[in-house]
Design a protein around this motif. Structure first.
Motif, PDB file in Angstrom:
ATOM      1  N   GLY A 117      48.008  71.744 -27.852  1.00  0.00           N
ATOM      2  CA  GLY A 117      49.029  72.747 -27.616  1.00  0.00           C
ATOM      3  C   GLY A 117      50.180  72.180 -26.805  1.00  0.00           C
ATOM      4  N   GLY A 118      51.119  73.068 -26.491  1.00  0.00           N
ATOM      5  CA  GLY A 118      52.270  72.649 -25.699  1.00  0.00           C
ATOM      6  C   GLY A 118      53.431  72.281 -26.600  1.00  0.00           C
ATOM      7  N   SER A 132      42.000  73.958 -32.729  1.00  0.00           N
ATOM      8  CA  SER A 132      41.986  73.923 -31.264  1.00  0.00           C
ATOM      9  C   SER A 132      43.339  74.502 -30.767  1.00  0.00           C
ATOM     10  CB  SER A 132      41.723  72.493 -30.785  1.00  0.00           C
ATOM     11  OG  SER A 132      41.487  72.447 -29.404  1.00  0.00           O
ATOM     12  N   LYS A 133      43.874  73.992 -29.682  1.00  0.00           N
ATOM     13  CA  LYS A 133      45.111  74.560 -29.137  1.00  0.00           C
ATOM     14  C   LYS A 133      46.323  74.378 -30.065  1.00  0.00           C
ATOM     15  CE  LYS A 133      43.641  75.674 -24.799  1.00  0.00           C
ATOM     16  NZ  LYS A 133      43.853  74.755 -23.664  1.00  0.00           N
ATOM     17  N   GLY A 134      46.152  73.627 -31.115  1.00  0.00           N
ATOM     18  CA  GLY A 134      47.231  73.427 -32.080  1.00  0.00           C
ATOM     19  C   GLY A 134      47.685  74.708 -32.757  1.00  0.00           C
ATOM     20  N   TYR A 135      46.854  75.777 -32.688  1.00  0.00           N
ATOM     21  CA  TYR A 135      47.227  77.054 -33.293  1.00  0.00           C
ATOM     22  C   TYR A 135      48.565  77.568 -32.739  1.00  0.00           C
ATOM     23  CZ  TYR A 135      46.408  79.777 -29.100  1.00  0.00           C
ATOM     24  OH  TYR A 135      46.534  80.286 -27.836  1.00  0.00           O
ATOM     25  N   GLN A 136      48.912  77.086 -31.551  1.00  0.00           N
ATOM     26  CA  GLN A 136      50.139  77.568 -30.904  1.00  0.00           C
ATOM     27  C   GLN A 136      51.386  77.370 -31.762  1.00  0.00           C
ATOM     28  OE1 GLN A 136      50.333  75.717 -27.031  1.00  0.00           O
ATOM     29  NE2 GLN A 136      48.385  76.577 -26.338  1.00  0.00           N
ATOM     30  N   THR A 182      38.781  78.206 -34.880  1.00  0.00           N
ATOM     31  CA  THR A 182      39.606  78.230 -33.679  1.00  0.00           C
ATOM     32  C   THR A 182      39.965  79.656 -33.302  1.00  0.00           C
ATOM     33  OG1 THR A 182      40.543  76.057 -34.142  1.00  0.00           O
ATOM     34  CG2 THR A 182      41.842  77.514 -32.727  1.00  0.00           C
ATOM     35  N   LEU A 183      40.357  80.460 -34.289  1.00  0.00           N
ATOM     36  CA  LEU A 183      40.745  81.843 -33.994  1.00  0.00           C
ATOM     37  C   LEU A 183      39.587  82.580 -33.323  1.00  0.00           C
ATOM     38  CD1 LEU A 183      42.804  82.824 -37.172  1.00  0.00           C
ATOM     39  CD2 LEU A 183      43.548  81.699 -35.060  1.00  0.00           C
ATOM     40  N   SER A 206      44.325  68.083 -22.903  1.00  0.00           N
ATOM     41  CA  SER A 206      45.227  67.493 -21.913  1.00  0.00           C
ATOM     42  C   SER A 206      45.707  68.563 -20.944  1.00  0.00           C
ATOM     43  CB  SER A 206      46.409  66.860 -22.648  1.00  0.00           C
ATOM     44  OG  SER A 206      47.637  67.392 -22.238  1.00  0.00           O
ATOM     45  N   LEU A 207      46.237  68.102 -19.833  1.00  0.00           N
ATOM     46  CA  LEU A 207      46.757  69.033 -18.825  1.00  0.00           C
ATOM     47  C   LEU A 207      48.085  69.632 -19.273  1.00  0.00           C
ATOM     48  CD1 LEU A 207      45.921  66.836 -15.729  1.00  0.00           C
ATOM     49  CD2 LEU A 207      44.671  68.846 -16.571  1.00  0.00           C
ATOM     50  N   MET A 208      48.685  69.065 -20.332  1.00  0.00           N
ATOM     51  CA  MET A 208      50.001  69.525 -20.769  1.00  0.00           C
ATOM     52  C   MET A 208      49.937  70.643 -21.796  1.00  0.00           C
ATOM     53  SD  MET A 208      51.987  65.893 -21.074  1.00  0.00           S
ATOM     54  CE  MET A 208      53.629  66.566 -21.405  1.00  0.00           C
TER      55      MET A 208
END
Lengths: 140, 140, 140
Positions: free
Chosen positions: A30-31, A63-67, A95-96, C137-139
């Motif tokens: 993510g991010g 994973s956080k890539g859903y963002q 992931t969901l 990651s922390l980001m």
């Protein structure tokens, strides 16, 4: 001063020989920085003169890539532009469930796949390349 | 005390069956630690007794990964040694433009490719493996 | 309010066409978060209804990824469960030498391979897919 001839003849870039190519990109971080890097990578691939008009791309988010598909994160226009170029936008269903993300929080024009890693497996078995960009880090 | 026989017979390493192999490594992170890990990975691959003398390697640098080819970063000797072993050293042209890197700041013996991700795609389509090492992190 | 029909027909997930699939996962990062993410990815792959009972998985650990096999880190039960599902658990021999890790500190039921990157190369040459999850990651 003229540069001396290199004792190492410079290699040439790879040349296309197929009519069609497939590439599956994975985004499991993510991010904003990670997301932007992955989208820019796909955009650059579509413009590579060696592959232009010959490459089908799928972006698999898990994973956080859903963002990248979250309506609140502002990537909608860029995603739609990719979709116009035939890019398949896929989201991992596990992931969901695991991260308690509501499907309705994501853009409607994406495709839900049972497992992101299963989708990546099937595409590679079809002969598609796999590219997984590394998120930017504080150490570089 | 003697160890009891394992109920799980230990699997054996994969065996080579082809005369030639190709591997494309991606480096899209900067910083000494990421660069050193990738170069060490390539050096270890070339020495694997199962592949020695049978493997062609290409290192594709994009994003901050260009730093491996920057004359100021001290990897020239190690790169030339790889080149002597036939390793193709490729740099993404998009990266140079987007990060405002002067081609002359990089070693002359590298190969510029239109898009790093395009190069990785074409190599995998040729049957090459893809390996993308993860940069070391503060979390490990 | 009814949602308007999308001008972009939604793509469908990839479909299995082969009797058997192979996937090599790479883990080259340490730390609990990276290890847990990789193991969860493998578990999800084995449960994907499109691939269930048709997929052979190998986990290749190199660099700090060896920690997944360290007896002190508590992943033994989870690893044995994967092994029961046919997952090959492979450890890079170069890593043991370079990081001064005693083979006896690792579970006995793993397989030592000469080079992790060599193993990954050979599996992909056999037609296996390659998946390399990114550590959290922390980001993000």
């Amino acid at each position: 001063m003229a540069r001396a001839a290199s004792p190492y003849p410079v290699a040439v870039p790879a040349e296309p020989t197929q009519a069609q190519y497939g590439v599956v990109f994975q985004l499991d971080s993510g991010g904003d920085a990670a997301i932007k890097k992955t989208l820019a990578n796909i955009e650059n691939l579509l413009k590579d003169p060696r592959l232009k008009g010959k490459v089908t791309v799928e972006l698999v988010a898990n994973s956080k890539g859903y963002q990248v598909y979250d309506k609140n994160n502002g990537f909608g226009e860029r995603l739609l532009k990719l979709k116009e170029h035939g890019v398949i936008l896929a989201q991992c269903a596990n992931t969901l469930r695991e991260l308690h993300v509501d499907r309705k929080a994501l853009y409607p024009f994406i495709t839900i796949v049972p497992a992101g890693v299963g989708e990546i497996t099937l595409r590679q078995a079809q002969g598609w390349a796999y590219i997984h960009p590394t998120p930017p880090s504080l150490m570089e």
